[in-house]
Write an enzyme that holds these catalytic residues in place. Structure first.
Site, PDB file in Angstrom:
ATOM      1  N   ASP A 194       0.817  -1.207   0.000  1.00 58.86           N
ATOM      2  CA  ASP A 194       0.000   0.000   0.000  1.00 58.86           C
ATOM      3  C   ASP A 194       0.858   1.268   0.000  1.00 58.86           C
ATOM      4  OD1 ASP A 194      -2.724   0.941   0.080  1.00 58.86           O
ATOM      5  OD2 ASP A 194      -2.217   1.794   2.023  1.00 58.86           O
ATOM      6  N   HIS A 275      -7.628   5.457   2.363  1.00 49.80           N
ATOM      7  CA  HIS A 275      -7.826   6.541   1.408  1.00 49.80           C
ATOM      8  C   HIS A 275      -6.616   6.791   0.528  1.00 49.80           C
ATOM      9  CE1 HIS A 275     -11.593   7.743   3.267  1.00 49.80           C
ATOM     10  NE2 HIS A 275     -11.026   7.337   4.374  1.00 49.80           N
ATOM     11  N   ARG A 276      -5.587   5.970   0.642  1.00 54.64           N
ATOM     12  CA  ARG A 276      -4.392   6.264  -0.145  1.00 54.64           C
ATOM     13  C   ARG A 276      -4.688   6.199  -1.630  1.00 54.64           C
ATOM     14  NH1 ARG A 276      -0.982   3.518   3.482  1.00 54.64           N
ATOM     15  NH2 ARG A 276       0.020   5.093   4.773  1.00 54.64           N
ATOM     16  N   ALA A 277      -5.503   5.221  -2.036  1.00 57.08           N
ATOM     17  CA  ALA A 277      -5.785   5.049  -3.450  1.00 57.08           C
ATOM     18  C   ALA A 277      -6.401   6.320  -4.027  1.00 57.08           C
ATOM     19  CB  ALA A 277      -6.715   3.863  -3.655  1.00 57.08           C
ATOM     20  N   VAL A 280      -3.700   9.122  -4.246  1.00 61.42           N
ATOM     21  CA  VAL A 280      -2.685   8.823  -5.264  1.00 61.42           C
ATOM     22  C   VAL A 280      -3.263   8.965  -6.666  1.00 61.42           C
ATOM     23  CG1 VAL A 280      -1.399   6.929  -6.277  1.00 61.42           C
ATOM     24  CG2 VAL A 280      -1.233   7.371  -3.848  1.00 61.42           C
TER      25      VAL A 280
END
Lengths: 336, 347
Positions: A194, A275-277, A280
């Site tokens: 991740d 929420h990284r997706a 990014v």
């Protein structure tokens, strides 16, 4: 002599993933998945040539940016009222080898200095070297677990805090993580997976003509590297300029509500952690628009970028292929 | 001491550039409240933020660091590379060589006194380091006996930690030491998700934390006036009994947490609502690991059986205590640890 980036045949996906990270380092790196012998390492090393210069504080061992954050050394200097000079430095690709030990990664007490001078001094490790540079890990899935744990910390927050051997030191460690792996040789832990902003896939080329082209270029390069480099100089310059322009225009790209909706639409429909997706995906779409000289993020951009940001984040159940989720993603992308 | 304070300020300045303000943090109201309660009343016993990757655990803690700084609470981060010596304190090489006698250097435990020890990814730390940390925490004193140094120092701190349960198991024994535990899940609401992206790209205007800091300072004064009636104490005891938690830590933590919450709401008397509001924070990581994961049907079935038993013994004990203990414990041992986690997360 390094093989020029632009002379690498095809593998556009991998190249784009790396370029986007050069344009916006906060994307958080690329994981390159693919079989052996697909120019993974060559491409990453070739990238070094294209990298722009960055402004750093003169004499700082950690490449501190004049805008901060600062390492403990620079902060001390500032508190003593010294003015910090700056200089330009080229970005680098720093490698983390597989057999690395903990103290080399995070840094440790400089024993030599301690014995000779009787002073404690921090000896920077690889994380320090990698600050504001690329950190390249070949075969990242074969890295020892406790080294991975160390990386997780700094990769997420961009700070390396060292508390060992009587040394207490903090310095920024904001690097662009580039890893390569061959999935056949083992999985990567989800938490580290991740941390990579994007994931690209490389395959050996099936097209005969392209394969012949690879052979030709490689032979040419081996015979007379200087001449080969000269031949590709023009191309290299063009791409480098394009990247620098994109870097400058990055903040000017308009992030419309429409683009935000598209991103959220995609990520809320497939089951993802965290929420990284989202973040990014938007950042890379923005970098992609800037790279193409556009002023606004379009749905097309997001469509192109989405697989990069989501591929390694799709969930899968035991004994199940990712294909089910991947198909779902495909369907959603079609709709947008 | 002065130098230490200066160092604190340095690190604050250092973080300023890329942090997100506590007040701007979108969602995760539970975690925010739990952190605030701990700032009001350290006896709340620290907090464990657990959740999947990318849910903002670390970001929230970093945001809280600024608040701690403004409140003069030491906020000492323990990196993964920490050594025993760095925690406890040890010989200061530089001074020792220069002066030719043993000079002691303070460790992290000592620096964290009256403040917080911050441990990210706590479940990835080696067990011996964790045992050491929890031992010192419960003793509230750092006793050093090493390298010819013998001394005692006060070391009273709360632990603020994060972990991702997917990564590694975390012993329930350690879990119990935390006053509170909050599960952080990703925000599902689409509008909020958009806001999170905007916030991370720096497109949202930033609020500052002054208001929260003022509120905490005020509550810290106010809590001195807050009363806990006997009735509420009884209620707390009942609640913890009902949830079948082991040990007595839960009651104490719950009482302090309720008190802090009442102070936060500026009410002079702790009410049942206050207890109910904070009870999930205090109980979640204790009860779920012990309780048997039963379906509703099974539960009713068991209850009926128990009732019939009770009639025979004209039992008037509260439900779920002694009579249910042995079968559950048996089950717990059989259950693989991964399942335990799932139960832990089904909340």
């Amino acid at each position: 002599m390094i093989f020029p980036f632009t002379a690498i045949v095809d593998q556009e996906e991998m190249k784009l993933g790396l370029i986007l990270n050069v344009i916006d380092p906060s994307i958080g790196g690329v994981l390159i998945m693919g079989e052996k012998g697909t120019a993974k390492s060559t491409t990453v090393r070739a990238l070094a040539d294209l990298l722009p210069e960055i402004e750093v504080i003169k004499g700082c061992r950690f490449n501190c940016s004049p805008q901060g954050p600062f390492c403990s050394d620079c902060l001390d200097k500032m508190h003593n009222g010294n003015l910090l000079e700056t200089e330009k430095k080229k970005m680098r690709v720093v490698e983390l080898p597989l057999g690395v030990t903990e103290d080399r990664v995070v840094g440790t007490l400089d024993i030599e200095h301690a014995i000779k001078k009787g002073e404690k001094r921090f000896e920077p490790g690889i994380l320090a070297e990698a600050n504001r540079n690329f950190l390249y890990i070949d075969e990242v899935n074969l890295l020892e677990d406790h080294i991975v744990d160390l990386l997780l910390d700094s990769a997420a927050m961009g700070i390396n805090t060292v508390e060992r051997e009587g040394i207490s030191f903090t310095h920024p460690a904001r690097f662009i993580l580039v890893g390569t792996m061959n999935p056949e040789e083992g999985e990567l832990r989800p938490q580290l997976l991740d941390r990579f902003g994007l994931c690209v896939q490389v395959n050996s080329l099936r097209d005969k003509a392209l394969r012949i082209e690879i052979l030709k270029r490689k032979a040419e390069f081996d015979d007379s590297p200087e001449e080969f480099l000269k031949k590709w100089e023009q191309e290299q310059k063009k791409l480098a300029e394009k990247i620098i322009n994109a870097k400058e225009n990055l903040k000017e790209v308009n992030v419309s509500d429409n683009a935000l909706s598209n991103v959220v639409e995609i990520t809320s429909e497939i089951s993802l952690d965290g929420h990284r997706a989202d973040i990014v995906m938007l950042k890379s779409a923005r970098a992609y628009s800037a790279f193409n000289g556009k002023e606004e993020i379009t749905s097309e951009d997001i469509k192109t970028i989405a697989p990069f940001a989501l591929r390694h984040r799709l969930k899968r159940l035991p004994f199940e292929d990712v294909s089910a989720e991947a198909e779902k993603l495909h369907a959603i992308l079609e709709r947008i | 001491m002065k130098m230490f304070q200066q160092k604190q300020k340095n690190s604050m300045q250092y973080l300023k550039e890329f942090k997100i303000n506590f007040s701007d943090f979108v969602g995760q109201e539970n975690s925010k409240l739990a952190l605030i309660l701990n700032a009001i009343e350290p006896a709340c016993g620290g907090i464990l933020l657990t959740g999947k990757k990318g849910t903002g655990k670390s970001t929230l803690l970093k945001a809280f660091k600024d608040i701690a700084g403004s409140l003069d609470i030491p906020f000492i981060e323990v990196p993964m590379n920490v050594t025993e010596e760095a925690l406890l304190g040890g010989i200061d090489i530089e001074e020792t060589i220069r002066q030719g006698k043993r000079i002691y250097q303070r460790g992290l435990f000592c620096k964290a006194n009256k403040g917080a020890l911050v441990i990210e990814d706590i479940n990835l730390f080696p067990n011996d380091i964790l045992s050491l940390i929890f031992e010192v925490q419960s003793r509230e004193e750092n006793i050093i006996e090493r390298e010819g140094i013998a001394l005692k120092e006060p070391s009273k701190f709360v632990i603020l930690a994060t972990m991702n349960p997917e990564e590694a198991d975390f012993s329930s024994h350690f879990l119990d030491r935390f006053g509170m535990c909050v599960i952080m899940d990703e925000v599902k609401d689409k509008e909020k998700r958009k806001e999170i992206i905007k916030l991370n790209l720096g497109y949202l205007k930033q609020n500052n934390d002054n208001e929260i800091i003022k509120k905490i300072l005020k509550s810290r004064e106010f809590i001195k006036k807050v009363k806990v009636s006997d009735e509420i104490k009884e209620y707390i005891a009942e609640l913890t009994l009902k949830e079948a938690v082991s040990g007595h830590r839960a009651e104490l933590f719950l009482m302090y947490a309720s008190k802090a919450y009442a102070a936060y709401l500026e009410e002079k008397e702790v009410k049942k609502e206050h207890v109910d509001a904070v009870a999930p924070f205090v109980l979640i990581h204790r009860k779920r690991l012990i309780e048997n994961p039963q379906t509703e049907e099974q539960k009713q079935h068991n209850e009926r059986e128990r009732n019939s038993e009770n009639k025979e013994n004209k039992e008037n004990k509260p439900k779920n205590t002694s009579s249910s203990q042995f079968p559950e414990q048996g089950n717990l041992q059989e259950r693989p640890s991964s399942e335990k986690e799932e139960v832990f997360f089904s909340w």
